[in-house]
Design a protein around this motif. Structure first.
Motif, short mmCIF file in Angstrom:
data_model
loop_
_atom_site.label_atom_id
_atom_site.label_comp_id
_atom_site.label_asym_id
_atom_site.label_seq_id
_atom_site.Cartn_x
_atom_site.Cartn_y
_atom_site.Cartn_z
N PRO A 180 85.86 38.87 -8.89
CA PRO A 180 84.89 39.00 -9.89
C PRO A 180 84.06 37.67 -9.93
N ARG A 181 84.64 36.64 -10.23
CA ARG A 181 84.04 35.29 -10.19
C ARG A 181 83.28 34.97 -8.95
N THR A 182 84.10 35.04 -7.99
CA THR A 182 83.53 34.62 -6.62
C THR A 182 82.44 35.52 -6.24
N ALA A 183 82.49 36.94 -6.58
CA ALA A 183 81.45 37.83 -6.11
C ALA A 183 80.33 37.39 -7.10
N ARG A 184 80.35 37.03 -8.04
CA ARG A 184 79.29 36.63 -8.92
C ARG A 184 78.62 35.35 -8.20
N ALA A 185 79.37 34.39 -7.73
CA ALA A 185 79.11 33.14 -7.26
C ALA A 185 78.25 33.50 -5.89
N TRP A 186 78.52 34.65 -5.26
CA TRP A 186 77.98 34.98 -3.80
C TRP A 186 76.74 35.54 -4.16
N ARG A 187 76.80 36.49 -5.21
CA ARG A 187 75.55 37.20 -5.65
C ARG A 187 74.45 36.04 -6.12
N LYS A 188 74.79 35.10 -6.79
CA LYS A 188 73.82 34.06 -7.20
C LYS A 188 73.09 33.24 -5.95
N LEU A 189 74.22 33.07 -5.23
CA LEU A 189 73.80 32.29 -4.01
C LEU A 189 72.78 33.06 -2.93
N LEU A 190 73.09 34.44 -2.75
CA LEU A 190 72.36 35.12 -1.96
C LEU A 190 71.04 35.72 -2.68
N ARG A 191 71.01 35.94 -3.81
CA ARG A 191 69.80 36.26 -4.57
C ARG A 191 68.93 35.07 -4.36
N ARG A 192 69.16 33.67 -4.59
CA ARG A 192 68.56 32.29 -3.98
C ARG A 192 67.94 32.62 -2.89
N VAL A 193 68.79 32.71 -1.98
CA VAL A 193 68.28 32.83 -0.35
C VAL A 193 67.29 34.10 -0.41
N MET A 194 67.29 35.09 -0.74
CA MET A 194 66.58 36.25 -0.91
C MET A 194 65.09 35.89 -1.29
N VAL A 195 65.12 35.25 -2.44
CA VAL A 195 64.14 34.93 -3.10
C VAL A 195 63.18 33.84 -2.64
N GLY A 196 64.04 32.83 -1.90
CA GLY A 196 63.36 32.05 -1.05
C GLY A 196 62.69 32.10 0.21
N MET A 197 63.48 33.15 1.07
CA MET A 197 62.82 33.78 2.08
C MET A 197 61.69 34.72 1.86
N LEU A 198 61.63 35.43 0.58
CA LEU A 198 60.64 36.42 0.26
C LEU A 198 59.19 35.52 -0.11
N SER A 199 59.42 33.99 -0.25
CA SER A 199 58.27 33.57 -0.65
C SER A 199 57.38 33.11 0.62
N ALA A 200 57.80 33.59 1.84
CA ALA A 200 57.05 33.49 3.13
C ALA A 200 56.00 34.62 3.32
N TYR A 201 56.46 35.71 2.11
CA TYR A 201 55.39 36.88 2.26
C TYR A 201 54.50 36.66 1.27
N GLU A 202 54.49 35.56 0.43
CA GLU A 202 53.22 35.25 -0.55
C GLU A 202 52.03 34.71 0.05
N GLU A 203 52.44 34.31 1.27
CA GLU A 203 51.27 33.53 1.81
C GLU A 203 50.05 34.22 2.41
#
Length: 75
Positions: A52-75
């Motif tokens: 569970p702890r490791t899964a939360r860490a992965w979710r946090k990282l992957l959410r950061r990646v997703m948000v960063g990648m989605l910033s390209a769609y705001e242009e």
């Protein structure tokens, strides 16, 4: 450091731009995110005593990646 975050933001935006260029739409990201997290959760629950702890860490990282990648769609 601030420089590290700036570089990471740039890399993720560039990766998002590449995905946008191949036809990936913004609404695909949360679907992929959820499926990837479910896969990680299932794997960790079988093999990691701290699953569970490791899964939360992965979710946090992957959410950061997703948000960063989605910033390209705001242009």
């Amino acid at each position: 450091s601030v420089g590290h975050h700036t570089r990471m933001n740039t890399l993720l935006r560039d990766l998002g731009t590449q995905h946008r260029g191949t036809g990936v739409r913004p609404e695909h990201f949360p679907i992929f995110f959820d499926l990837l997290c479910k896969s990680i959760d299932g794997t960790l629950s079988e093999h990691d005593p701290n699953g569970p702890r490791t899964a939360r860490a992965w979710r946090k990282l992957l959410r950061r990646v997703m948000v960063g990648m989605l910033s390209a769609y705001e242009e």
